[in-house]
Design an enzyme around this catalytic site. Structure first.
Site, mmCIF file in Angstrom:
data_model
loop_
_atom_site.group_PDB
_atom_site.id
_atom_site.type_symbol
_atom_site.label_atom_id
_atom_site.label_comp_id
_atom_site.label_asym_id
_atom_site.label_seq_id
_atom_site.Cartn_x
_atom_site.Cartn_y
_atom_site.Cartn_z
ATOM 1 N N TYR A 175 -9.875 63.171 -12.328
ATOM 2 C CA TYR A 175 -8.977 62.447 -13.233
ATOM 3 C C TYR A 175 -7.507 62.498 -12.842
ATOM 4 O O TYR A 175 -6.672 61.932 -13.536
ATOM 5 C CB TYR A 175 -9.145 62.954 -14.676
ATOM 6 C CG TYR A 175 -8.971 64.453 -14.863
ATOM 7 C CD1 TYR A 175 -7.712 65.017 -15.029
ATOM 8 C CD2 TYR A 175 -10.071 65.298 -14.876
ATOM 9 C CE1 TYR A 175 -7.546 66.386 -15.203
ATOM 10 C CE2 TYR A 175 -9.923 66.670 -15.053
ATOM 11 C CZ TYR A 175 -8.664 67.207 -15.215
ATOM 12 O OH TYR A 175 -8.512 68.563 -15.377
ATOM 13 N N ARG A 207 0.017 71.926 -15.109
ATOM 14 C CA ARG A 207 -0.859 72.990 -14.601
ATOM 15 C C ARG A 207 -1.335 72.586 -13.207
ATOM 16 O O ARG A 207 -1.937 71.531 -13.015
ATOM 17 C CB ARG A 207 -2.027 73.249 -15.549
ATOM 18 C CG ARG A 207 -2.905 72.057 -15.852
ATOM 19 C CD ARG A 207 -4.161 72.501 -16.631
ATOM 20 N NE ARG A 207 -4.881 71.379 -17.190
ATOM 21 C CZ ARG A 207 -5.740 70.620 -16.518
ATOM 22 N NH1 ARG A 207 -5.971 70.847 -15.232
ATOM 23 N NH2 ARG A 207 -6.358 69.621 -17.126
ATOM 24 N N HIS A 213 -8.398 72.593 -15.306
ATOM 25 C CA HIS A 213 -8.358 73.082 -16.681
ATOM 26 C C HIS A 213 -8.918 74.508 -16.757
ATOM 27 O O HIS A 213 -8.328 75.395 -17.370
ATOM 28 C CB HIS A 213 -9.167 72.147 -17.580
ATOM 29 C CG HIS A 213 -9.257 72.579 -18.997
ATOM 30 N ND1 HIS A 213 -8.176 72.599 -19.855
ATOM 31 C CD2 HIS A 213 -10.316 73.037 -19.724
ATOM 32 C CE1 HIS A 213 -8.557 73.038 -21.039
ATOM 33 N NE2 HIS A 213 -9.840 73.314 -20.984
#
Length: 379
Positions: free
Chosen positions: A282, A269, A273
Site C-alpha cells: 500500500y 513510520r 505496521h
C-alpha cells in the site's frame, strides 16, 4: 483577556498554525518560525542533547525488538522507527509525577520513561497484559483498542485536578484512532471539565494500510479540537526541537489550569505496521525514501554537531550505550519466562469475587492433578 475571533467566529487562540510548526528543517538548519497564531520558545542545547541521546538509545532498542520477533521471542512488534522525536520528545517534556497513556506502538516512549525494556515488551511476548507496575511508573498499560485509553487519560487528569494536584496526563494516539468515537468523547469531557490532559496524535499517514486521505477531510487533524473548545497545534513530528517546544507549551497550558491541549505531529513510520504486515502492498519505495530524508535523528544530530554541542566521541559513547542496552535486552529476552497460570487472576479485582475464587480453585486443582499424573508417568 478578551478572545479574538477569526472569520467564521472561531477563537484564534484555539486554532493551530496554518503550517506545522518547525524549528529545524530536514537538513538540520535552524529556521525562523512561520507566521502562526502562536510562537514557541526553542529548547536549550542541553535539552536537545538529552533528547538526541534518548533517540539514539530508543532507536537501537526498537531495532533490537524488531529482531526479537524474527527470533521467535516476541509474538508481534509494532516498530516506531522514524517516530522517535515524537515519543522521546513528548516523554521528556513531562515529569515523574505526570501520567502517561500509551498505545501498543509506544515502546520507545516506555523505554524513555525509564521502564525496564523486558517489562515493556511483556505484553508483546504474551506473558501478561502488562509487565510493569502502572502505579509505580505513572504509566497506564499499553492500549491496543483504538483510542479507548483517551477516556482513561481524561478521567485520570480530571481526578488529579480534583485532588488539588498539578499533574497532567499525556495520551498518545495514532491518526486512525481520531476517527473513533472515544476520541471525540474524551476531547469533549476534557474540555468541559478543564482536565489537564495532552492528546498527542502521531499522524504517520496510515491507519495500518488506510491512507490519511481516506480517513478525514479535515485540513489537519489538529482542527478536530476546535469544535470542542480545545487548544490545538500541528507540528513537524520529525523535528525534535519543534516537538519539545510545543510540548513545553502544552504542558504549561494544562498544568496552569487552562484545560486540555491537542497536538498533531506529522511523522512517518519507516517500518511496516507490525512484523505481520507487508507495507509494500500500500505504499511505494519512493514514498519511504522521501521520508528517510527527513530522519529526525539525523536532523538533530546535524544541528548539534554543526553548532559544537556534539562530537564524534559523544556519538560513539551514545551508540555504545545503545549497543549495551540492546545486548542486555537480547540476553534477557532469550531466557525462557517463568509463567504461573494462577497469575491469570492477579490484578482483576481489588477484592476477588466469589466467582473468581471458585475459578482460581478450579485452575489450581487442575494444575495439581496434571502434576500428579506427570509424576506417576515418570516412575
Amino acid at each position: 483577556m478578551e478572545t479574538t475571533l477569526a472569520p467564521g467566529g472561531v477563537a484564534t487562540d484555539l486554532l493551530p498554525s496554518p503550517q506545522p510548526v518547525q524549528l529545524l528543517d530536514p537538513d538540520g538548519v535552524l529556521v525562523e518560525q512561520a507566521a502562526g497564531n502562536h510562537q514557541y520558545t526553542a529548547p536549550s542545547a542541553e535539552r536537545l542533547l538529552e533528547l538526541w541521546r534518548g533517540m539514539v538509545i530508543g532507536r537501537r532498542l526498537d531495532v533490537q525488538s524488531t529482531a526479537l520477533t524474527k527470533q521467535g521471542r516476541l509474538a508481534v512488534y509494532p516498530s516506531s522507527r522514524g517516530q522517535e522525536a515524537c515519543q522521546v520528545g513528548a516523554v521528556q517534556a513531562i515529569t515523574g509525577r505526570d501520567w502517561m497513556f500509551p498505545t501498543y506502538r509506544e515502546s520507545v516512549a516506555l523505554f524513555t520513561r525509564g521502564i525496564d525494556p523486558v517489562e515493556a515488551l511483556t505484553l508483546l511476548r504474551g506473558d501478561a497484559h502488562c509487565g510493569y507496575d502502572p502505579m509505580a511508573h505513572k504509566t497506564a498499560p499499553q492500549c491496543t483498542p483504538l483510542s479507548t485509553q483517551l477516556l482513561h487519560a481524561a478521567g485520570a487528569a480530571y481526578g488529579e485536578k480534583r485532588r488539588g494536584s498539578d499533574a497532567v496526563a499525556l495520551a498518545f494516539i495514532g491518526d486512525g484512532a481520531t476517527s473513533e468515537g472515544d476520541f471525540h468523547e474524551a476531547l469533549n469531557f476534557a474540555a468541559v471539565f478543564s482536565a489537564p490532559v495532552i492528546f498527542f496524535v502521531q499522524n504517520n499517514k496510515y491507519a495500518i494500510s488506510v491512507p490519511l486521505a481516506k480517513q478525514s477531510k479535515a485540513p489537519a487533524l489538529a482542527y478536530k479540537g476546535i469544535g470542542y473548545g480545545v487548544r490545538s497545534e500541528q507540528i513537524d513530528g520529525n523535528d525534535p526541537a519543534a516537538v519539545l517546544a510545543v510540548m513545553d507549551a502544552a504542558v504549561e497550558h494544562a498544568r496552569s489550569g487552562h484545560g486540555p491541549f491537542l497536538i498533531e505531529a506529522h511523522t512517518y513510520r519507516m517500518d511496516a505496521h507490525t512484523n505481520a504486515d507487508d507495507a509494500s502492498r500500500y505504499r511505494t519505495a519512493d514514498e519511504v525514501s522521501a521520508w528517510l530524508a527527513k530522519d529526525p535523528l539525523a536532523r538533530l544530530q546535524t544541528w548539534l554537531t554543526i553548532n559544537g554541542h556534539l562530537d564524534e566521541a559523544a556519538i560513539r559513547d551514545a551508540e555504545q550505550e545503545g549497543e549495551e542496552r540492546a545486548s542486555d535486552l537480547r540476553d534477557r529476552m532469550n531466557a525462557e519466562p517463568q509463567v504461573d497460570p494462577n497469575s491469570l487472576f492477579d490484578n482483576v479485582f481489588a477484592e476477588p469475587t466469589p466467582q473468581q475464587r471458585e475459578q482460581q480453585a478450579m485452575v489450581r486443582a487442575e494444575l495439581e492433578a496434571d502434576a500428579s499424573y506427570a509424576e506417576e508417568e515418570s516412575r
